[in-house]
Write a protein that holds these residues in place. Structure first.
Motif, PDB file in Angstrom:
ATOM      1  N   SER A 114       0.854  -1.186   0.000  1.00 52.91           N
ATOM      2  CA  SER A 114       0.000   0.000   0.000  1.00 52.91           C
ATOM      3  C   SER A 114       0.892   1.238   0.000  1.00 52.91           C
ATOM      4  O   SER A 114       2.080   1.159   0.322  1.00 52.91           O
ATOM      5  N   PRO A 115       0.356   2.398  -0.312  1.00 52.62           N
ATOM      6  CA  PRO A 115       1.179   3.623  -0.287  1.00 52.62           C
ATOM      7  C   PRO A 115       1.423   4.161   1.113  1.00 52.62           C
ATOM      8  O   PRO A 115       2.145   5.138   1.288  1.00 52.62           O
ATOM      9  N   ALA A 116       0.822   3.538   2.123  1.00 48.49           N
ATOM     10  CA  ALA A 116       0.936   4.032   3.491  1.00 48.49           C
ATOM     11  C   ALA A 116       2.330   3.798   4.058  1.00 48.49           C
ATOM     12  O   ALA A 116       3.057   2.892   3.645  1.00 48.49           O
ATOM     13  N   LYS A 117       2.706   4.632   5.024  1.00 48.44           N
ATOM     14  CA  LYS A 117       3.945   4.444   5.767  1.00 48.44           C
ATOM     15  C   LYS A 117       3.701   3.449   6.902  1.00 48.44           C
ATOM     16  O   LYS A 117       2.590   3.359   7.431  1.00 48.44           O
ATOM     17  N   VAL A 118       4.739   2.725   7.272  1.00 51.99           N
ATOM     18  CA  VAL A 118       4.614   1.679   8.287  1.00 51.99           C
ATOM     19  C   VAL A 118       5.504   1.994   9.487  1.00 51.99           C
ATOM     20  O   VAL A 118       6.714   2.204   9.339  1.00 51.99           O
ATOM     21  N   ILE A 119       4.881   2.038  10.651  1.00 48.27           N
ATOM     22  CA  ILE A 119       5.605   2.132  11.924  1.00 48.27           C
ATOM     23  C   ILE A 119       5.616   0.742  12.553  1.00 48.27           C
ATOM     24  O   ILE A 119       4.568   0.090  12.646  1.00 48.27           O
ATOM     25  N   PHE A 120       6.787   0.281  12.963  1.00 51.05           N
ATOM     26  CA  PHE A 120       6.837  -0.972  13.711  1.00 51.05           C
ATOM     27  C   PHE A 120       7.314  -0.679  15.120  1.00 51.05           C
ATOM     28  O   PHE A 120       8.377  -0.096  15.321  1.00 51.05           O
TER      29      PHE A 120
END
Length: 400
Positions: A114-120
């Motif tokens: 997806s174009p979303a940013k990912v925080i882990f």
């Protein structure tokens, strides 16, 4: 403001769950739209905000197995999270700017489609939470460990819950040593702790006891709860006439075999030591019950060793309850030894000596309690937590 989706494996009542719920509440307070996608959510075994409509929760893939033949828990957990990620990206119809993922990183490759940013958010490396005593267990874990390290590195932002976890992260994930994770202490919204507490009942808190010690942890062996029972026994050896009682309370899920077994082991241990009338066992506390216990207990015994952060000592200090914790992990950052409590080695007699100070000097508990409250307000503010997380999300959305 952006749309943030939290994807979490099991939205129960553990410390990790409290951390992500508080993170969601923090972002919501700053105008972000937030909701959860999870593989399991039982309204009877979850935090109030996830069942009263405060936070929207969508359950996906709960029909998938949690284990196979009493084994393969990790593989099943990975499968369930990957399935939830596939649903979120391809079938949910949810528009989102940021995904906040924690505990299981295996779903990140799907989220990156997806174009979303990912925080882990790394509570602690999963590969360190499982023992490998047999050859076949090592063979089984090898690809899972490899996948954890590689997929963790794919996140746009990596957060950890303490400086201790940050150091363990660097030691464990050798291919990610070029990554410096951001420390974000998982601080709760203490406004709920200022609400009136429940009336004290004999079932919750014994009446007319001089000193009440409290342990709050999930019924898991790694929480080392037996230390509290052995320490109480050692205390009574030193001072047989001590008017003391120990309350052991914590998360308990009948679906989790270890919870059931460990609870039974602790009850048996108390009986073996002749402490059945001095130890009370409580399971799956409500928030109101926890606040009541913290308010009326003389001291919190926090027994896990090398705990990643440990939110309960923070909650206890806010409620002006002194803390005795292990001299390792998160408590080294949160508990001020000799000021808001005591840090001890994993030794029942050493813990008993610290407990004895509160038995012999009740005024010490009040002094340490006030210092603890001040420490939390100064160093572990929910506003600071909210500001930092809001800035991280804003920068990811805007490309800052």
């Amino acid at each position: 403001m952006g749309k943030v989706v939290f994807i979490h494996p099991d939205l129960g009542i553990g410390g990790a769950e409290r951390a992500v719920v508080d993170a969601a509440l923090a972002l919501k307070s700053r105008g972000h739209q937030v909701e959860f996608v999870t593989s399991h959510h039982d309204p009877g075994h979850s935090f109030q905000e996830t069942k009263d409509g405060t936070l929207k929760v969508t359950v996906v893939g709960d029909w998938l197995p949690r284990q196979l033949f009493g084994r393969f828990f990790a593989a099943c957990a990975y499968l369930r999270m990957i399935y939830a990620a596939v649903y979120l990206v391809f079938f949910s119809g949810i528009r989102f700017d940021v995904v906040f993922c924690d505990q299981i990183s295996a779903c990140i490759p799907v989220l990156k489609l997806s174009p979303a940013k990912v925080i882990f958010y790394c509570h602690f490396p999963d590969m360190l939470l499982t023992q490998r005593r047999s050859f076949w267990k090592r063979v089984y874990r090898a690809p899972i460990d490899y996948l954890e390290e590689k997929t963790t590195g794919m996140a746009d932002c990596i957060l950890v819950n303490s400086k201790f976890t940050a150091s363990v992260f660097s030691e464990t994930f050798k291919s990610l040593r070029h990554v410096t994770p951001e420390v974000l202490y998982p601080i709760p919204d203490f406004s709920s702790f200022d609400k009136p507490t429940e009336s004290v009942t004999p079932e919750l808190l014994p009446s007319q006891v001089g000193t009440v010690f409290l342990s709050i942890n999930r019924y898991e062996r790694k929480k080392n709860i037996q230390l509290a029972i052995h320490a109480l026994s050692a205390l009574l050896e030193q001072k047989p006439d001590a008017d003391v009682h120990l309350i052991i309370a914590g998360g308990y899920d009948t679906r989790v075999e270890e919870n059931v077994q460990y609870h039974a082991e602790l009850v048996s241990l108390a009986k073996q030591l002749g402490l059945e009338n001095r130890v009370t066992f409580l399971r799956s506390l409500s928030d109101e019950q926890k606040r009541t216990l913290l308010k009326h207990s003389s001291c919190l015994l926090y027994t896990p060793e090398r705990e990643h952060f440990g939110i309960v000592p923070i909650e206890a200090m806010y409620m002006q309850c002194p803390v005795i914790a292990m001299r390792s992990g998160g408590p080294l950052e949160t508990v001020a030894d000799g000021s808001t409590g005591f840090l001890c080695n994993n030794d029942p007699r050493e813990v008993a000596q610290a407990m004895l100070k509160f038995v012999e000097d009740p005024a010490l508990g009040k002094l340490f309690g006030k210092a603890g409250r001040s420490r939390v307000k100064t160093m572990f503010s929910f506003i600071t937590f909210t500001d930092k997380l809001d800035t991280i999300v804003h920068d990811l959305i805007t490309g800052g």
